[in-house]
Design an enzyme around this catalytic site. Structure first.
Site, PDB file in Angstrom:
ATOM      1  N   HIS A 156       2.965  -6.337  -4.918  1.00  0.00           N
ATOM      2  CA  HIS A 156       2.587  -4.915  -4.908  1.00  0.00           C
ATOM      3  C   HIS A 156       2.246  -5.047  -3.634  1.00  0.00           C
ATOM      4  O   HIS A 156       1.534  -4.192  -3.347  1.00  0.00           O
ATOM      5  CB  HIS A 156       1.506  -4.843  -5.789  1.00  0.00           C
ATOM      6  CG  HIS A 156       1.363  -3.199  -6.060  1.00  0.00           C
ATOM      7  ND1 HIS A 156       0.604  -3.018  -7.482  1.00  0.00           N
ATOM      8  CD2 HIS A 156       1.263  -2.092  -5.777  1.00  0.00           C
ATOM      9  CE1 HIS A 156       0.451  -2.065  -7.043  1.00  0.00           C
ATOM     10  NE2 HIS A 156       1.092  -1.845  -7.246  1.00  0.00           N
ATOM     11  N   HIS A 178       3.227  -1.549  -0.851  1.00  0.00           N
ATOM     12  CA  HIS A 178       3.669  -0.122  -0.393  1.00  0.00           C
ATOM     13  C   HIS A 178       3.648  -0.312   1.237  1.00  0.00           C
ATOM     14  O   HIS A 178       3.568  -0.429   1.487  1.00  0.00           O
ATOM     15  CB  HIS A 178       2.787   0.868  -0.759  1.00  0.00           C
ATOM     16  CG  HIS A 178       2.374   1.082  -1.883  1.00  0.00           C
ATOM     17  ND1 HIS A 178       2.624   2.450  -2.341  1.00  0.00           N
ATOM     18  CD2 HIS A 178       1.540   0.179  -2.716  1.00  0.00           C
ATOM     19  CE1 HIS A 178       2.156   2.159  -3.548  1.00  0.00           C
ATOM     20  NE2 HIS A 178       1.698   1.331  -4.210  1.00  0.00           N
ATOM     21  N   LYS A 191      10.071   0.054  -9.969  1.00  0.00           N
ATOM     22  CA  LYS A 191       8.589   0.847 -10.115  1.00  0.00           C
ATOM     23  C   LYS A 191       9.277   1.910 -10.689  1.00  0.00           C
ATOM     24  O   LYS A 191       9.723   2.830 -10.211  1.00  0.00           O
ATOM     25  CB  LYS A 191       8.432   0.697  -8.768  1.00  0.00           C
ATOM     26  CG  LYS A 191       6.704   0.869  -9.106  1.00  0.00           C
ATOM     27  CD  LYS A 191       5.798   0.589  -9.630  1.00  0.00           C
ATOM     28  CE  LYS A 191       4.330   1.203  -9.640  1.00  0.00           C
ATOM     29  NZ  LYS A 191       3.762   1.193  -8.202  1.00  0.00           N
ATOM     30  N   HIS A 229      -3.455   9.300  -3.813  1.00  0.00           N
ATOM     31  CA  HIS A 229      -2.294  10.719  -5.378  1.00  0.00           C
ATOM     32  C   HIS A 229      -2.224  11.580  -5.280  1.00  0.00           C
ATOM     33  O   HIS A 229      -2.047  11.946  -5.664  1.00  0.00           O
ATOM     34  CB  HIS A 229      -2.984   9.579  -6.629  1.00  0.00           C
ATOM     35  CG  HIS A 229      -2.714   8.675  -6.484  1.00  0.00           C
ATOM     36  ND1 HIS A 229      -1.661   8.026  -7.159  1.00  0.00           N
ATOM     37  CD2 HIS A 229      -3.312   7.273  -6.838  1.00  0.00           C
ATOM     38  CE1 HIS A 229      -1.708   6.760  -6.893  1.00  0.00           C
ATOM     39  NE2 HIS A 229      -3.139   6.112  -7.234  1.00  0.00           N
TER      40      HIS A 229
END
EC number: 3.5.1.5
Length: 570
Positions: free
Chosen positions: A138, A140, A221, A324
């Protein structure tokens, strides 16, 4: 003539043997050696006056085609299949044997294919622990400096997506579209680690997804920030089934397009990897944790919630707002963030890991997670749970079963989940020699040496101007395997089967070895070693209390953790 040696003296010379116990770092986790592959009195050891010399443990007749390239002597191995002591033989970048190395002409019990010859170099493993290189599934790819940070902590494989500090990459692990994919494949070509890219799976039309598979992604994803609707999930899984790649899912926190039951219905009987199933990292609020019940869903956790401590809840709000792209001055954005953060599910997450119901731990690097803490957080969780619950029922006089369960969460299980277990994920003959060596006192915190594809790529090293390698400052540094064209042979870029079969790497100018992912679609949670339990999960929608098999779970947050201040100034 037989010679008897005191056990404590034997340990000092050759390392621990059967029946000896080792504490992992400063935790309460105690392992016990289950088997020793050596023949007592025939141990191999390098040095002045030792026996790896011509005509002794070194076979003078063994040429390059029959002798090992490197042997790690007398090392303790922790892997899913056992906790043992022995030699590790490496040839052509792969593990060819775990057993007894040496010279069969003068020694008993030498394992076939583990002959030491003039072509062999030695890494002394006495007193050290060897584990498989960790796999972070996972990632980024926000900045390239993550890769070195991960490597120096024992992570040798990174799977994820992104193209740098874009808004999409800071929130989602997606490398979208062929142009971006090709650029990233070229960008990571010289890094001395294994890398696989995931594409953007958010499309209700198949063709854009197929284009990304053909460009080389190892999977997709699906992220709520791009729209994780049932239609998107169904479409992406259809393409994944057709091309044998994995799908990672971050579900719909706001339940806009449906609830967790709708997502489960959209998935059907097809397999996927469900990210951060506790929910603080994102997912159907407040009950995404229910996906742990299903055999076709492989669940994982990320580092920020592992393990649950008195500080975990409070640090998440600001972290979530930034990652986010929310506005802390907008009430609805703040409420969205708060809805994702629940102490009760964080507490239950630790318990579910300990019973083997959550299969994988990964980082969520720089997007609410810390890439350098995957291994440490895993063992802190294991230690916390032992302190609370004692030994597992399967353990008696040691913690071997629990240790095998937890090490599987960042080695063999992510390898199985993403179709690369035939290459890496464990220390077994035939697999790429991605090996991390640890001193027991620093286990899980600071490695001694990292071997990639059979060659040392990083190690603790002292002053380069010193007369010996050990004067301060001793810090982790890249070694020769991380430089020049050696990287192209020792590290791998994982790609889709289509990309591999059509040799697209040659067309776009990739130098690093490429290998295809396989068997991503014919697996399930049942294949997750030591971590395949399917408990019944219920969540109270008012109090967020979690019930596992009818029992309310109330694991207290840790007030302090081991493997922290004793090892790090900051």
């Amino acid at each position: 003539m037989a010679y008897h040696i005191k056990r404590e003296d034997y340990v000092k010379i050759y390392g621990p043997t059967v029946g000896d116990k080792i504490r992992l770092a400063d935790t309460d986790l105690i392992i016990e050696i289950e088997k020793d592959y050596t023949v007592y009195g025939e141990e191999c050891k390098f040095g002045a006056g030792k026996n790896i010399r011509d005509g002794m443990s070194q076979n003078q007749f063994a040429c390059n085609n029959s002798a090992l390239d490197i042997v790690i002597t007398n090392v303790v191995i922790i892997d899913w299949w056992g906790i043992v002591k022995g030699d590790i033989g490496i040839k052509d970048g792969k593990i060819v044997g775990i057993g007894k190395a040496g010279n069969p002409n003068v020694m008993d019990g030498v394992t076939p294919n583990m002959v030491i010859g003039p072509s062999t170099d030695v890494i002394s493993g006495e007193g050290l622990i060897a584990t498989a290189g960790a796999i972070d599934t996972h990632v980024h790819f926000i900045c390239p400096q993550q890769i070195e940070t991960a490597l120096y902590k024992g992570i040798t494989t990174l799977i994820g997506g992104g193209i740098g500090p874009t808004e999409g990459t800071k929130a989602t692990t997606c490398t979208p579209g062929a142009w971006n994919i090709f650029k990233m494949l070229k960008a990571v070509d010289n890094f001395p680690v294994n890398i696989g890219l995931t594409g953007k799976g958010n499309s209700s039309y198949e063709k854009p997804l197929i284009e990304q598979v053909k460009a080389g992604v190892v999977g997709f994803k699906i992220h709520e920030d791009w729209g994780a609707t049932p239609t998107v999930i169904d479409t992406c899984l259809k393409v994944a089934d057709e091309f044998d790649v994995q799908v990672a899912l971050h579900t719909d926190s706001m339940n806009e397009a449906g609830f967790v039951e709708d997502t489960i219905k959209a998935i059907g009987n097809r397999v996927l990897h469900a990210y951060h199933v506790e929910g603080a990292g994102g997912g159907h609020a407040p009950d995404v944790l229910k996906v742990v019940q299903y055999k076709n869903i492989i669940p994982s956790s990320t580092t920020p919630t592992m393990p649950h401590t008195i500080n975990t809840f409070s640090e998440h709000l600001d972290m979530l707002i930034f990652c986010h792209h929310l506005d802390k001055n907008l009430e609805e954005d703040v409420e969205f963030a708060k809805a994702r953060i629940r102490e009760t599910t964080m507490a239950a997450e630790d318990y579910l890991h300990d019973i083997g119901a959550i299969s994988i731990i990964n980082s969520d690097s720089q997007a609410m997670g810390r890439i350098g803490e995957v291994i440490t957080r895993t063992w802190q969780t294991a230690d916390k749970m032992k302190k609370i619950y004692g030994r597992l029922p399967e353990d008696t006089q040691n913690d071997n079963y629990r240790v095998k369960r937890y090490i599987s969460k960042y080695t063999i299980n992510p390898a199985i989940a993403h179709g690369i277990s035939q290459y890496i994920g464990s220390l077994e003959p035939g697999k790429i020699a991605d090996i991390v060596l640890w001193k027991p006192a620093f286990f899980g915190v600071k490695p001694e040496m990292i071997i990639k594809g059979g060659f040392i790529i990083a190690s603790k090293m002292g002053d380069a101007n010193a007369s010996i390698p050990t004067p301060q400052p001793v810090i982790m540094k890249k070694m020769f395997g991380a430089f020049g064209k050696a990287v192209y042979d020792t590290a791998v870029t994982f790609v889709s089967g289509y990309f591999y079969e059509n040799e697209i790497n040659k067309k776009i100018g990739i130098n690093k070895k490429v290998l295809p992912v396989k068997n991503c679609r014919n697996i399930s949670k049942e294949n997750m070693i030591y971590n395949n339990q399917l408990p019944k999960i219920e969540i109270d929608y008012k109090t967020f209390e979690v019930f596992v098999n009818g029992n309310k779970i109330n694991v207290p947050p840790a007030v302090s953790l081991n493997m922290t201040r004793r090892y790090n100034l900051f």
